[in-house]
Design a protein around this motif. Structure first.
Motif, PDB file in Angstrom:
ATOM      1  N   VAL A 186     -81.187  86.516  28.621  1.00  0.00           N
ATOM      2  CA  VAL A 186     -80.058  86.321  29.752  1.00  0.00           C
ATOM      3  C   VAL A 186     -79.348  87.494  29.931  1.00  0.00           C
ATOM      4  N   ASP A 187     -79.042  87.863  31.497  1.00  0.00           N
ATOM      5  CA  ASP A 187     -78.425  89.213  31.806  1.00  0.00           C
ATOM      6  C   ASP A 187     -76.838  88.686  31.983  1.00  0.00           C
ATOM      7  N   LEU A 188     -76.652  87.781  32.325  1.00  0.00           N
ATOM      8  CA  LEU A 188     -75.023  87.340  32.979  1.00  0.00           C
ATOM      9  C   LEU A 188     -74.397  86.151  32.307  1.00  0.00           C
ATOM     10  N   VAL A 189     -73.292  86.245  31.710  1.00  0.00           N
ATOM     11  CA  VAL A 189     -72.438  84.886  31.415  1.00  0.00           C
ATOM     12  C   VAL A 189     -71.094  85.043  31.985  1.00  0.00           C
ATOM     13  N   PHE A 190     -71.139  84.045  33.000  1.00  0.00           N
ATOM     14  CA  PHE A 190     -69.698  83.988  33.599  1.00  0.00           C
ATOM     15  C   PHE A 190     -69.400  82.252  33.654  1.00  0.00           C
ATOM     16  N   GLY A 191     -68.022  82.225  33.777  1.00  0.00           N
ATOM     17  CA  GLY A 191     -67.231  80.767  33.754  1.00  0.00           C
ATOM     18  C   GLY A 191     -67.170  80.150  35.027  1.00  0.00           C
ATOM     19  N   THR A 192     -66.196  78.934  34.782  1.00  0.00           N
ATOM     20  CA  THR A 192     -65.683  78.294  35.682  1.00  0.00           C
ATOM     21  C   THR A 192     -64.619  79.190  36.641  1.00  0.00           C
ATOM     22  N   HIS A 193     -64.060  79.590  35.991  1.00  0.00           N
ATOM     23  CA  HIS A 193     -62.755  80.370  36.502  1.00  0.00           C
ATOM     24  C   HIS A 193     -63.014  81.797  37.502  1.00  0.00           C
ATOM     25  N   ASN A 194     -64.239  82.219  37.436  1.00  0.00           N
ATOM     26  CA  ASN A 194     -64.433  83.398  38.168  1.00  0.00           C
ATOM     27  C   ASN A 194     -65.852  83.408  39.028  1.00  0.00           C
ATOM     28  N   LEU A 195     -65.984  82.127  39.469  1.00  0.00           N
ATOM     29  CA  LEU A 195     -67.396  82.089  40.396  1.00  0.00           C
ATOM     30  C   LEU A 195     -67.390  83.012  41.410  1.00  0.00           C
ATOM     31  N   HIS A 196     -65.752  83.045  42.125  1.00  0.00           N
ATOM     32  CA  HIS A 196     -65.810  83.898  43.215  1.00  0.00           C
ATOM     33  C   HIS A 196     -66.308  85.312  43.026  1.00  0.00           C
TER      34      HIS A 196
ATOM     35  N   GLU B 108     -72.486  94.558  38.208  1.00  0.00           N
ATOM     36  CA  GLU B 108     -72.237  95.227  36.927  1.00  0.00           C
ATOM     37  C   GLU B 108     -73.546  94.847  36.107  1.00  0.00           C
ATOM     38  N   VAL B 109     -74.354  93.940  36.452  1.00  0.00           N
ATOM     39  CA  VAL B 109     -75.439  93.606  35.733  1.00  0.00           C
ATOM     40  C   VAL B 109     -76.429  94.817  35.993  1.00  0.00           C
ATOM     41  N   GLU B 110     -76.474  95.342  37.024  1.00  0.00           N
ATOM     42  CA  GLU B 110     -77.384  96.414  37.321  1.00  0.00           C
ATOM     43  C   GLU B 110     -76.724  97.491  36.664  1.00  0.00           C
ATOM     44  N   GLN B 111     -75.796  97.846  36.458  1.00  0.00           N
ATOM     45  CA  GLN B 111     -75.255  99.061  35.593  1.00  0.00           C
ATOM     46  C   GLN B 111     -75.344  99.075  34.321  1.00  0.00           C
ATOM     47  N   HIS B 112     -75.655  97.708  33.555  1.00  0.00           N
ATOM     48  CA  HIS B 112     -75.736  97.676  32.176  1.00  0.00           C
ATOM     49  C   HIS B 112     -76.978  97.256  31.710  1.00  0.00           C
ATOM     50  N   ASP B 113     -77.386  97.660  30.460  1.00  0.00           N
ATOM     51  CA  ASP B 113     -78.687  97.180  29.929  1.00  0.00           C
ATOM     52  C   ASP B 113     -78.592  95.997  29.003  1.00  0.00           C
ATOM     53  N   GLU B 114     -76.948  95.717  28.607  1.00  0.00           N
ATOM     54  CA  GLU B 114     -76.806  94.607  27.532  1.00  0.00           C
ATOM     55  C   GLU B 114     -76.204  93.365  28.452  1.00  0.00           C
ATOM     56  N   MET B 115     -76.369  92.228  27.807  1.00  0.00           N
ATOM     57  CA  MET B 115     -75.844  91.348  28.596  1.00  0.00           C
ATOM     58  C   MET B 115     -74.352  91.418  28.986  1.00  0.00           C
ATOM     59  N   VAL B 116     -74.250  91.222  30.375  1.00  0.00           N
ATOM     60  CA  VAL B 116     -72.809  91.268  30.774  1.00  0.00           C
ATOM     61  C   VAL B 116     -72.051  89.864  30.758  1.00  0.00           C
ATOM     62  N   VAL B 117     -71.006  89.961  29.934  1.00  0.00           N
ATOM     63  CA  VAL B 117     -70.289  88.715  29.713  1.00  0.00           C
ATOM     64  C   VAL B 117     -68.819  88.746  30.479  1.00  0.00           C
ATOM     65  N   ASP B 118     -68.532  87.840  31.291  1.00  0.00           N
ATOM     66  CA  ASP B 118     -67.151  87.644  31.806  1.00  0.00           C
ATOM     67  C   ASP B 118     -66.749  86.220  32.005  1.00  0.00           C
ATOM     68  N   VAL B 119     -66.029  85.882  30.890  1.00  0.00           N
ATOM     69  CA  VAL B 119     -65.515  84.571  31.126  1.00  0.00           C
ATOM     70  C   VAL B 119     -64.057  84.537  30.793  1.00  0.00           C
ATOM     71  N   TRP B 120     -63.357  83.824  31.923  1.00  0.00           N
ATOM     72  CA  TRP B 120     -61.716  83.941  31.808  1.00  0.00           C
ATOM     73  C   TRP B 120     -61.362  82.777  31.125  1.00  0.00           C
ATOM     74  N   LYS B 121     -60.427  82.917  30.160  1.00  0.00           N
ATOM     75  CA  LYS B 121     -59.824  81.995  29.462  1.00  0.00           C
ATOM     76  C   LYS B 121     -58.911  80.940  30.316  1.00  0.00           C
ATOM     77  N   SER B 122     -58.391  81.568  31.319  1.00  0.00           N
ATOM     78  CA  SER B 122     -57.565  80.514  32.174  1.00  0.00           C
ATOM     79  C   SER B 122     -57.924  80.731  33.573  1.00  0.00           C
ATOM     80  N   ALA B 123     -57.374  79.985  34.446  1.00  0.00           N
ATOM     81  CA  ALA B 123     -57.795  79.972  35.844  1.00  0.00           C
ATOM     82  C   ALA B 123     -56.696  80.875  36.590  1.00  0.00           C
TER      83      ALA B 123
END
Ligand code: 5AD
Ligand code: SF4
Length: 462
Positions: free
Chosen positions: A101-111, A119-134
Motif C-alpha cells: 500500500v502506498d498511501l493511507v488517508f482518512g475520512t477528514h482529508n479526502l479534499h 507526496e507518494v511520488e516523493q517518498h519510498d515508504e507508505m505515506v500515512v495522513d489520517v486526521w484525528k478530527s474534522a
C-alpha cells in the motif's frame, strides 16, 4: 501520452459512495480517467467501511489480493481510504501485512487527495495522513456523480450519538451541518443538470441544522429543497428515532416530493438492551413514534435496522425484538449479527462478545423468517395499484425485464417492450405480482418525465 487511469472500490454506506464520487472528481480534474477494471488502473483507491468486522475482512482480503497486481506493475499506486483508516489498529496492520500500500488517508482529508498523491511520488515508504478530527466543512469540491438521474447530497457529517456498539462517531467525527444556502445551491445546480431523484445524506439527518446559526431542522431544509423545480423525488437517509420530530412527520405527510419511506433503525426491542446500547429512547417511545407516523402517513413504507446478539441479550430480550417486529410490521428490516468494534464502549465490557455465535445465528434466522413473512404480506397489498417507478436498468437476471424502484425504494420488475428505452424515466407501472423482496408489473402509461439530459449509454434495442 495517454491519461492515467483510476479505479475506486467502495465498501459500506452511501456516505462512502459520495466520498468516492468526490475523490473521482478531484482525480478527473488532475487529468485522470476512470478505468473499467483494476488491471488497467494506474491508481487504485480502496474506500473502506468499519461498521462491522465482515466489512473489514472484505476490504483486507481485497487489499491482499492486489499485492500480485502491484508486484506485476510496481508503478501502479494503491491507496486505502475511508472509515478503516480512521481506526487505531489499521495503519499498523497495513504496515505489517500490506506494505504494497502506498498511501493511507482518512475520512477528514479526502479534499487533500491531489497533494497526498504528490507526496507518494516523493517518498519510498507508505505515506500515512489520517486526521484525528474534522476541520471546517469544505465546500465546492469537484465530484464525479453517477450517470442517470439520481444524486446524493451530503447535508450533515459525523455523529454525536455514541451508541455503545458503533464505530461511526470515532471514524466520522462530530456532527457538522452544511449551510442551507450551500445545499440549496447544490441541489439547484443538480436539478438544472437533469438530476430528479435527490437523496440527502448524513449519519443522522434528523439532527441536521442544530449546530447552525440560526438553528434550522431537517423539516425546514426539505421544505426549501422541494421548492426547487426539476426535483421530482426527495429522499433522506439515515434517521435516528430520538430526533424524528412530529414536525418532520407533518412535513413528509404534506409533501408529494418527499418520499413516504421512513427508515427508523430500532436496533432492539427490549428496554434493557436499548439502554445498554445508549439509544436514548424506550420501546414505548419508539412504538408511539411509529403510531404517529402511521396515522399521519397512511401509505408509509417502514423499514429498520436490527442488531442481534448484543452483549447481555437474553432469550427474553430477543423475544421482545420479535414482538416489536410483529407489532410494527415493517416492509423490510436490515438485520445484523453484533460485531464488537475496537474502541467502542461495548467492546470494552467484560466478556466482550458474550452471546455465543450459534445462539446469535439462530436468533438472526428466526428474526429473518418472521420479517420475510411480514415483507411478503406487506407487498401483497400493493397488487393492483399503479405506482410511479424510476427505471434504473435491465434486470440482471433477465434482459427482457426492466428493474426500477418506487419512491419508497421498493424494487419493481417491469415487463419490457424492446422498442422503447425507458432507462432513467419515471413510468407508471401497474403492480401485478408481489414477492418478499420485489414487486412486478406492467407499464400503465407514458413516462411522466422528459428524456433526461443525463442519459446513460444507449442500449442496443433487441
Ligand atoms: N455490530 C453489528 N451491527 C452494527 N451496526 C452498527 N454497528 C454495528 C455493530 N458493531 C448496524 C446498525 C446500524 C447499521 C448501519 O449497522 O444496525 O443501524
Ligand atoms: Fe461504514 Fe459507517 Fe463508515 Fe458508512 S460511515 S462506511 S457505514 S463505518
Amino acid at each position: 501520452m495517454a491519461s492515467p487511469k483510476f479505479y475506486i472500490r467502495t465498501y459500506g454506506c452511501q456516505m462512502n459512495e459520495r466520498d468516492s464520487q468526490i475523490m473521482a472528481g478531484q482525480l478527473q480534474q488532475m487529468g485522470y480517467e476512470r478505468a473499467d477494471k483494476e488491471t488497467s488502473a494506474d491508481l487504485i483507491i480502496v474506500n473502506t467501511c468499519a461498521v462491522r468486522g465482515s466489512a473489514e475482512e472484505h476490504a483486507f482480503g481485497y487489499i491482499g489480493q492486489l499485492k500480485q497486481l502491484k508486484d506485476e506493475k510496481p508503478q501502479m499506486r494503491l491507496a486505502v481510504a475511508g472509515c478503516m483508516s480512521q481506526e487505531p489498529g489499521t495503519v499498523a496492520w497495513l504496515k505489517k501485512h500490506a506494505s504494497h500500500v502506498d498511501l493511507v488517508f482518512g475520512t477528514h482529508n479526502l479534499h487533500e487527495l491531489p497533494k497526498l498523491l504528490d507526496e507518494v511520488e516523493q517518498h519510498d515508504e507508505m505515506v500515512v495522513d489520517v486526521w484525528k478530527s474534522a476541520g471546517e466543512v469544505v465546500e465546492h469540491l469537484p465530484s464525479q456523480r453517477a450517470e442517470g438521474v439520481q444524486a446524493f447530497v451530503n447535508i450533515i457529517y459525523g455523529c454525536d450519538k455514541f451508541c455503545t456498539y458503533c464505530i461511526v462517531p470515532f471514524t466520522r467525527g462530530k456532527e457538522r451541518s452544511r449551510e442551507v444556502a450551500a445545499i440549496v445551491e447544490e441541489v439547484q445546480s443538480l436539478a438544472r443538470e437533469g438530476y430528479q431523484d435527490i437523496t440527502v445524506l448524513g449519519q443522522n439527518v434528523n439532527s441536521y441544522g442544530h449546530d447552525l446559526n440560526p438553528a434550522v431542522d431537517l423539516g425546514d431544509l426539505l421544505q426549501e429543497l422541494e421548492k426547487i423545480d426539476g426535483v421530482r423525488w426527495l429522499r433522506y437517509t439515515t434517521s435516528h428515532p430520538r430526533d424524528f420530530s412530529s414536525r418532520l412527520i407533518e412535513v413528509i405527510a404534506a409533501s408529494e416530493k418527499i418520499t413516504h419511506h421512513v427508515h427508523l433503525p430500532v436496533q432492539a426491542g427490549s428496554n434493557a438492551i436499548l439502554k445498554r446500547m445508549n439509544r436514548k429512547y424506550t420501546r414505548e417511545h419508539y412504538l408511539d413514534l411509529i403510531d404517529q407516523v402511521k396515522r399521519a402517513i397512511p401509505d408509509v413504507t417502514l423499514t429498520t435496522d436490527i442488531i442481534v446478539g448484543f452483549p447481555g441479550e437474553t432469550e427474553e430480550d430477543f423475544e421482545q425484538t420479535l414482538d416489536l417486529v410483529r407489532t410494527v410490521r415493517y416492509d423490510a428490516a436490515f438485520t445484523f449479527l453484533y460485531s464488537p468494534r475496537e474502541g467502542t464502549p461495548a467492546a470494552r465490557w467484560e466478556g466482550r462478545d458474550p452471546v455465543p455465535n450459534p445462539v446469535k445465528k439462530e436468533r438472526l434466522n428466526r428474526l429473518m423468517e418472521l420479517q420475510y413473512q411480514i415483507s411478503w404480506e406487506a407487498n401483497q397489498r400493493l397488487i393492483g395499484r399503479t405506482e410511479l417507478v424510476l427505471i434504473e436498468g435491465l434486470s440482471k437476471k433477465n434482459p427482457n425485464v426492466w428493474a426500477g424502484r418506487t419512491q419508497s425504494n421498493k424494487v419493481v420488475l417491469v415487463a419490457r417492450d424492446p422498442a422503447e428505452d425507458l432507462i432513467d424515466r419515471f413510468v407508471p407501472v401497474k403492480i401485478t405480482e408481489a414477492k418478499t423482496f420485489y414487486l412486478a408489473g406492467q407499464v400503465a402509461g407514458k413516462p411522466v418525465s422528459d428524456v433526461s439530459p443525463r442519459r446513460r449509454v444507449e442500449l442496443p434495442l433487441v
